[in-house]
Scaffold this active site. Structure first.
Site, short mmCIF file in Angstrom:
data_model
loop_
_atom_site.label_atom_id
_atom_site.label_comp_id
_atom_site.label_asym_id
_atom_site.label_seq_id
_atom_site.Cartn_x
_atom_site.Cartn_y
_atom_site.Cartn_z
N ALA A 171 -6.38 -2.02 5.48
CA ALA A 171 -5.95 -0.66 6.36
C ALA A 171 -6.87 -0.92 7.59
O ALA A 171 -7.35 -0.10 8.39
CB ALA A 171 -6.76 0.43 5.64
N SER A 204 -9.58 -20.06 18.43
CA SER A 204 -8.13 -19.35 18.36
C SER A 204 -7.39 -20.78 18.74
O SER A 204 -7.75 -21.69 19.65
CB SER A 204 -8.14 -18.63 19.85
OG SER A 204 -6.71 -18.26 20.11
N GLY A 218 0.70 -16.39 8.25
CA GLY A 218 0.31 -16.13 9.33
C GLY A 218 0.64 -16.85 10.86
O GLY A 218 0.48 -16.27 11.77
N LYS A 256 -8.95 -4.93 20.63
CA LYS A 256 -7.58 -4.42 20.95
C LYS A 256 -7.44 -3.12 21.13
O LYS A 256 -6.90 -2.50 21.78
CB LYS A 256 -6.95 -4.72 19.44
CG LYS A 256 -6.49 -6.04 19.45
CD LYS A 256 -5.63 -6.67 18.30
CE LYS A 256 -5.44 -8.11 17.90
NZ LYS A 256 -4.25 -8.54 16.87
N ASP A 282 2.29 -7.63 18.02
CA ASP A 282 1.97 -8.23 16.54
C ASP A 282 3.22 -7.52 15.78
O ASP A 282 3.81 -8.13 14.74
CB ASP A 282 0.67 -7.59 16.02
CG ASP A 282 -0.38 -8.36 16.62
OD1 ASP A 282 -0.40 -9.72 16.92
OD2 ASP A 282 -1.45 -7.90 16.91
N SER A 308 -4.15 -20.32 20.11
CA SER A 308 -3.48 -19.61 21.31
C SER A 308 -3.53 -20.68 22.41
O SER A 308 -2.27 -20.82 23.05
CB SER A 308 -3.75 -18.23 21.83
OG SER A 308 -3.33 -17.26 20.66
P1 NDP Z 1 -9.78 -5.93 9.94
O1 NDP Z 1 -11.22 -6.33 10.17
O2 NDP Z 1 -9.48 -4.60 10.87
O3 NDP Z 1 -9.38 -5.30 8.67
C1 NDP Z 1 -9.84 -6.12 7.44
C2 NDP Z 1 -9.38 -5.45 6.27
O4 NDP Z 1 -9.43 -6.53 5.17
C3 NDP Z 1 -9.71 -4.41 5.71
O5 NDP Z 1 -8.71 -3.48 5.12
C4 NDP Z 1 -10.74 -4.65 4.67
O6 NDP Z 1 -11.16 -3.78 3.62
C5 NDP Z 1 -10.31 -5.96 4.13
N1 NDP Z 1 -10.92 -6.98 3.21
C6 NDP Z 1 -11.87 -7.63 3.83
N2 NDP Z 1 -12.52 -8.44 3.01
C7 NDP Z 1 -11.89 -8.08 1.59
C8 NDP Z 1 -12.12 -8.21 0.43
N3 NDP Z 1 -12.91 -9.39 0.16
N4 NDP Z 1 -11.21 -7.85 -0.62
C9 NDP Z 1 -10.35 -7.05 -0.29
N5 NDP Z 1 -10.23 -6.48 1.08
C10 NDP Z 1 -10.92 -7.10 2.01
O7 NDP Z 1 -8.81 -7.28 10.47
P2 NDP Z 1 -7.47 -7.14 10.73
O8 NDP Z 1 -6.74 -6.19 10.21
O9 NDP Z 1 -7.52 -7.42 12.29
O10 NDP Z 1 -6.88 -8.65 10.36
C11 NDP Z 1 -6.91 -8.98 8.83
C12 NDP Z 1 -6.60 -10.55 8.59
O11 NDP Z 1 -5.22 -10.59 9.24
C13 NDP Z 1 -7.46 -11.24 9.19
O12 NDP Z 1 -7.54 -12.24 8.59
C14 NDP Z 1 -7.02 -11.65 10.38
O13 NDP Z 1 -7.17 -13.12 10.82
C15 NDP Z 1 -5.60 -11.73 10.06
N6 NDP Z 1 -4.65 -11.70 11.15
C16 NDP Z 1 -3.48 -12.44 11.66
C17 NDP Z 1 -2.95 -12.42 12.61
C18 NDP Z 1 -1.55 -13.04 12.89
O14 NDP Z 1 -1.30 -13.40 14.12
N7 NDP Z 1 -1.36 -13.99 11.82
C19 NDP Z 1 -2.93 -11.19 13.61
C20 NDP Z 1 -3.87 -10.22 13.00
C21 NDP Z 1 -4.83 -10.52 12.02
P3 NDP Z 1 -12.30 -2.48 3.81
O15 NDP Z 1 -11.69 -1.55 4.73
O16 NDP Z 1 -12.36 -2.10 2.38
O17 NDP Z 1 -13.25 -3.41 4.45
#
Ligand code: NDP
Length: 283
Positions: free
Chosen positions: A135, A16, A244, A68, A109, A18
């Site tokens: 999602a 992190s 991000g 979270k 967020d 942070s």
């Molecule tokens: P989650 O684990 O809750 O969700 C991951 C998502 O990514 C799902 O929709 C998943 O699809 C999809 N996914 C993963 N791999 C692939 C792939 N190869 N191809 C297509 N879809 C894919 O994670 P979060 O929502 O918490 O985070 C998502 C991203 O956002 C992370 O990389 C995280 O680092 C970033 N993030 C950044 C923040 C910021 O402050 N900038 C804050 C929070 C998150 P499926 O449902 O099919 O598995």
């Protein structure tokens, strides 16, 4: 005098940025006795450890993957003041402590995304259309933020369509998208872009044509050292783009203000987060 403590709880959390970002803001605000630290916390210890933090000198914590949702449950169970948006999103990333207990819980967020979009869209978000990719947890925050800001339509695409459907079932106004649709705003909330793989291979995982991004603004929740392929493609096409890191700084600044009661120095946070990125490319 012992330090006033803040931290970020996650598992894993060593990557992190942070602590660097928040400690820079504490220094810029002249809060010399405050310290922000990593709190590596496995899921099975979250529920018993967090309520003990106020007595150990903690004034508040950020919460990241995978805690979270659990943080929301804990805040609700202990009678904390939980913001409407945290309840609606189903996730908390900021816990503010009183002397002996969790006092308040929020999700910063979502407002960080809204603020970043407001800076790029002079006419505001009301009536805009959006396509959200993903999602998971960040997609829930993005969909809520867009709808709360008055977006006319939010479409959700996900690799596993049943998760897109479930997300849309939870939010009036969100519609599952089988393929990419034209829209004003594109928001990538998938983890695609996190690994430093070949740029073309990376974008092939998303249902978009990187050479024809028909959006007014492009947002990538993901960030890493150098630009993600989506962010770079948007910039190449002259589109306003939000990465991000900007969202990380935005949510961190809002949390900082809730912890300390004073404004965050965004320039100090940005410089520290960027410098931390030179050491670690993960969020
Ligand atoms: P989650 O684990 O809750 O969700 C991951 C998502 O990514 C799902 O929709 C998943 O699809 C999809 N996914 C993963 N791999 C692939 C792939 N190869 N191809 C297509 N879809 C894919 O994670 P979060 O929502 O918490 O985070 C998502 C991203 O956002 C992370 O990389 C995280 O680092 C970033 N993030 C950044 C923040 C910021 O402050 N900038 C804050 C929070 C998150 P499926 O449902 O099919 O598995």
């Amino acid at each position: 005098m012992s330090a006033v403590r803040l931290g970020v709880a996650g598992w894993p959390v060593a990557h992190s940025r942070s602590p660097q970002m928040q400690n820079a803001a504490l220094a810029a605000a002249g809060l010399r006795d405050w310290r922000y630290q990593l709190l590596p916390l496995p899921p099975e210890l979250f529920g018993e450890t967090v309520p003990a933090l106020p007595a150990a000198g903690f004034r508040g914590i950020n919460v990241t993957i995978p805690h979270k949702q659990r943080a929301l449950e804990l805040a609700l169970a202990t009678g904390a003041a939980v913001s409407d948006r945290a309840r609606a999103i189903g996730a908390v990333n900021t816990l503010v402590f009183g002397p002996q207990r969790i006092a308040a819980a929020d999700n910063t967020d979502a407002p960080a995304l809204t603020a970043a979009l407001d800076r790029r869209l002079p006419d505001g978000l009301a009536g805009a259309t959006a396509l959200v990719l993903g999602a998971g947890g960040s997609a829930r925050a993005a969909v809520w933020a867009l709808l709360d800001a008055g977006a006319a339509q939010v479409r959700v695409w996900n690799r596993s369509p049943q998760r897109a459907q479930a997300l849309c079932d939870a939010f009036d106004g969100a519609i599952p998208a089988g393929t990419a649709q034209p829209a004003d705003i594109l928001v990538n909330c998938t983890a695609v872009g996190l690994d430093a793989v070949a740029q073309d291979a990376e974008l092939a995982e998303l249902p978009i044509d990187p050479d024809a991004l028909r959006y007014r603004v492009v947002v990538d929740f993901v960030y890493r050292e150098g630009a993600t392929a989506l962010f770079a493609a948007a910039r190449r096409q002259g589109l306003p783009a939000i990465d991000g890191l900007e969202l990380l700084i935005g949510q961190g600044a809002l949390s900082f203000e809730q912890f300390t009661g004073v404004p965050a120095d965004l320039d100090a946070m940005r410089a520290a987060a960027a410098a931390a990125g030179a050491l670690s490319s993960a969020p």
